[in-house]
Write a protein that holds these residues in place. Structure first.
Motif, PDB file in Angstrom:
ATOM      1  N   LYS A  97     -17.096 -18.960  22.450  1.00 45.97           N
ATOM      2  CA  LYS A  97     -18.197 -18.294  21.740  1.00 45.97           C
ATOM      3  C   LYS A  97     -18.607 -16.995  22.440  1.00 45.97           C
ATOM      4  CE  LYS A  97     -22.791 -19.279  19.907  1.00 45.97           C
ATOM      5  NZ  LYS A  97     -23.854 -20.285  19.783  1.00 45.97           N
ATOM      6  N   ASP A  98     -18.658 -17.005  23.766  1.00 46.27           N
ATOM      7  CA  ASP A  98     -18.991 -15.796  24.527  1.00 46.27           C
ATOM      8  C   ASP A  98     -17.962 -14.694  24.272  1.00 46.27           C
ATOM      9  OD1 ASP A  98     -21.219 -16.998  25.758  1.00 46.27           O
ATOM     10  OD2 ASP A  98     -20.005 -17.716  27.440  1.00 46.27           O
ATOM     11  N   VAL A  99     -16.687 -15.062  24.312  1.00 45.27           N
ATOM     12  CA  VAL A  99     -15.613 -14.081  24.105  1.00 45.27           C
ATOM     13  C   VAL A  99     -15.665 -13.536  22.680  1.00 45.27           C
ATOM     14  CG1 VAL A  99     -13.107 -13.757  24.040  1.00 45.27           C
ATOM     15  CG2 VAL A  99     -14.153 -15.083  25.879  1.00 45.27           C
ATOM     16  N   ALA A 100     -15.870 -14.421  21.709  1.00 44.85           N
ATOM     17  CA  ALA A 100     -15.952 -13.994  20.313  1.00 44.85           C
ATOM     18  C   ALA A 100     -17.103 -13.013  20.123  1.00 44.85           C
ATOM     19  CB  ALA A 100     -16.120 -15.207  19.401  1.00 44.85           C
ATOM     20  N   ARG A 101     -18.241 -13.304  20.722  1.00 46.30           N
ATOM     21  CA  ARG A 101     -19.402 -12.413  20.620  1.00 46.30           C
ATOM     22  C   ARG A 101     -19.113 -11.071  21.277  1.00 46.30           C
ATOM     23  NH1 ARG A 101     -23.222 -15.319  23.195  1.00 46.30           N
ATOM     24  NH2 ARG A 101     -23.546 -16.558  21.347  1.00 46.30           N
ATOM     25  N   TYR A 102     -18.494 -11.092  22.458  1.00 46.10           N
ATOM     26  CA  TYR A 102     -18.199  -9.860  23.187  1.00 46.10           C
ATOM     27  C   TYR A 102     -17.208  -8.980  22.412  1.00 46.10           C
ATOM     28  CZ  TYR A 102     -16.660  -6.672  26.826  1.00 46.10           C
ATOM     29  OH  TYR A 102     -16.346  -5.527  27.521  1.00 46.10           O
ATOM     30  N   LEU A 103     -16.168  -9.600  21.845  1.00 50.05           N
ATOM     31  CA  LEU A 103     -15.145  -8.843  21.128  1.00 50.05           C
ATOM     32  C   LEU A 103     -15.526  -8.553  19.681  1.00 50.05           C
ATOM     33  CD1 LEU A 103     -11.918 -10.620  22.448  1.00 50.05           C
ATOM     34  CD2 LEU A 103     -12.874  -8.431  23.190  1.00 50.05           C
ATOM     35  N   GLY A 104     -16.552  -9.230  19.181  1.00 44.63           N
ATOM     36  CA  GLY A 104     -16.968  -9.025  17.792  1.00 44.63           C
ATOM     37  C   GLY A 104     -16.020  -9.660  16.794  1.00 44.63           C
ATOM     38  N   VAL A 105     -15.489 -10.826  17.157  1.00 50.20           N
ATOM     39  CA  VAL A 105     -14.548 -11.546  16.295  1.00 50.20           C
ATOM     40  C   VAL A 105     -15.032 -12.983  16.134  1.00 50.20           C
ATOM     41  CG1 VAL A 105     -12.595 -10.102  17.001  1.00 50.20           C
ATOM     42  CG2 VAL A 105     -13.087 -12.188  18.257  1.00 50.20           C
ATOM     43  N   SER A 106     -14.319 -13.756  15.333  1.00 45.79           N
ATOM     44  CA  SER A 106     -14.688 -15.159  15.139  1.00 45.79           C
ATOM     45  C   SER A 106     -14.088 -16.026  16.247  1.00 45.79           C
ATOM     46  CB  SER A 106     -14.178 -15.657  13.781  1.00 45.79           C
ATOM     47  OG  SER A 106     -12.762 -15.680  13.775  1.00 45.79           O
ATOM     48  N   ALA A 107     -14.630 -17.229  16.398  1.00 51.25           N
ATOM     49  CA  ALA A 107     -14.101 -18.167  17.385  1.00 51.25           C
ATOM     50  C   ALA A 107     -12.666 -18.554  17.033  1.00 51.25           C
ATOM     51  CB  ALA A 107     -14.989 -19.407  17.459  1.00 51.25           C
ATOM     52  N   SER A 108     -12.364 -18.669  15.739  1.00 53.69           N
ATOM     53  CA  SER A 108     -10.998 -19.026  15.340  1.00 53.69           C
ATOM     54  C   SER A 108     -10.012 -17.917  15.741  1.00 53.69           C
ATOM     55  CB  SER A 108     -10.911 -19.321  13.845  1.00 53.69           C
ATOM     56  OG  SER A 108     -11.243 -18.183  13.091  1.00 53.69           O
ATOM     57  N   TRP A 109     -10.434 -16.649  15.690  1.00 57.06           N
ATOM     58  CA  TRP A 109      -9.590 -15.544  16.125  1.00 57.06           C
ATOM     59  C   TRP A 109      -9.276 -15.698  17.614  1.00 57.06           C
ATOM     60  CZ3 TRP A 109      -9.450 -11.793  19.778  1.00 57.06           C
ATOM     61  CH2 TRP A 109      -8.585 -10.710  19.574  1.00 57.06           C
ATOM     62  N   VAL A 110     -10.287 -16.062  18.396  1.00 51.45           N
ATOM     63  CA  VAL A 110     -10.089 -16.254  19.836  1.00 51.45           C
ATOM     64  C   VAL A 110      -9.078 -17.371  20.065  1.00 51.45           C
ATOM     65  CG1 VAL A 110     -11.188 -16.890  22.027  1.00 51.45           C
ATOM     66  CG2 VAL A 110     -12.388 -15.384  20.415  1.00 51.45           C
ATOM     67  N   TYR A 111      -9.257 -18.513  19.395  1.00 53.91           N
ATOM     68  CA  TYR A 111      -8.318 -19.638  19.553  1.00 53.91           C
ATOM     69  C   TYR A 111      -6.906 -19.239  19.137  1.00 53.91           C
ATOM     70  CZ  TYR A 111     -11.923 -23.097  20.610  1.00 53.91           C
ATOM     71  OH  TYR A 111     -12.920 -23.824  21.207  1.00 53.91           O
ATOM     72  N   GLN A 112      -6.760 -18.471  18.069  1.00 53.45           N
ATOM     73  CA  GLN A 112      -5.430 -18.044  17.610  1.00 53.45           C
ATOM     74  C   GLN A 112      -4.741 -17.168  18.653  1.00 53.45           C
ATOM     75  OE1 GLN A 112      -6.222 -16.101  13.895  1.00 53.45           O
ATOM     76  NE2 GLN A 112      -6.466 -18.027  12.760  1.00 53.45           N
ATOM     77  N   HIS A 113      -5.499 -16.258  19.270  1.00 53.45           N
ATOM     78  CA  HIS A 113      -4.902 -15.373  20.265  1.00 53.45           C
ATOM     79  C   HIS A 113      -4.647 -16.089  21.585  1.00 53.45           C
ATOM     80  CE1 HIS A 113      -5.750 -12.364  17.277  1.00 53.45           C
ATOM     81  NE2 HIS A 113      -4.990 -11.548  17.953  1.00 53.45           N
ATOM     82  N   VAL A 114      -5.430 -17.100  21.890  1.00 55.22           N
ATOM     83  CA  VAL A 114      -5.148 -17.933  23.056  1.00 55.22           C
ATOM     84  C   VAL A 114      -3.857 -18.706  22.811  1.00 55.22           C
ATOM     85  CG1 VAL A 114      -5.904 -20.021  24.269  1.00 55.22           C
ATOM     86  CG2 VAL A 114      -7.496 -18.131  23.932  1.00 55.22           C
ATOM     87  N   ALA A 115      -3.727 -19.315  21.629  1.00 59.98           N
ATOM     88  CA  ALA A 115      -2.539 -20.102  21.299  1.00 59.98           C
ATOM     89  C   ALA A 115      -1.274 -19.247  21.293  1.00 59.98           C
ATOM     90  CB  ALA A 115      -2.719 -20.769  19.936  1.00 59.98           C
ATOM     91  N   ALA A 116      -1.407 -17.985  20.907  1.00 63.82           N
ATOM     92  CA  ALA A 116      -0.257 -17.073  20.880  1.00 63.82           C
ATOM     93  C   ALA A 116       0.064 -16.506  22.258  1.00 63.82           C
ATOM     94  CB  ALA A 116      -0.534 -15.935  19.899  1.00 63.82           C
TER      95      ALA A 116
END
Length: 91
Positions: free
Chosen positions: A35-54
């Motif tokens: 949630k912190d990363v999503a807020r900082y980057l201005g993206v959704s939590a699912s976007w963060v999980y997708q980029h972590v998985a990739a």
């Protein structure tokens, strides 16, 4: 009803205030959550999980949790290489 005097009207926002982001950043003395990363980057939590998985976003796994070093996220946002190794998320 009489019109308001110019000094009583709502002032127009300053030009600087209109372009300044007001997104709060999490503290640097702890690891960031998704949630912190999503807020900082201005993206959704699912976007963060997708980029972590990739394997594109540097992270640490602590037990079953995904956590991030703030300096690694900032480097990612600037397009710089991460100081931590980036490994794909295993499910």
């Amino acid at each position: 009803m009489a019109p308001l005097a110019p000094s009583c009207r709502n002032p127009e926002p300053k030009r600087d205030d209109m372009n300044t982001p007001t997104i709060p950043t999490p503290p640097d003395d702890r690891l960031w959550t998704v949630k912190d990363v999503a807020r900082y980057l201005g993206v959704s939590a699912s976007w963060v999980y997708q980029h972590v998985a990739a394997g594109e976003l540097p992270y640490r796994r602590i037990g079953g949790l995904v956590r991030f070093f703030p300096e690694d996220v900032r480097a990612y946002a600037r397009g710089e290489p991460a100081s931590s190794p980036v490994l794909p998320l295993r499910r």
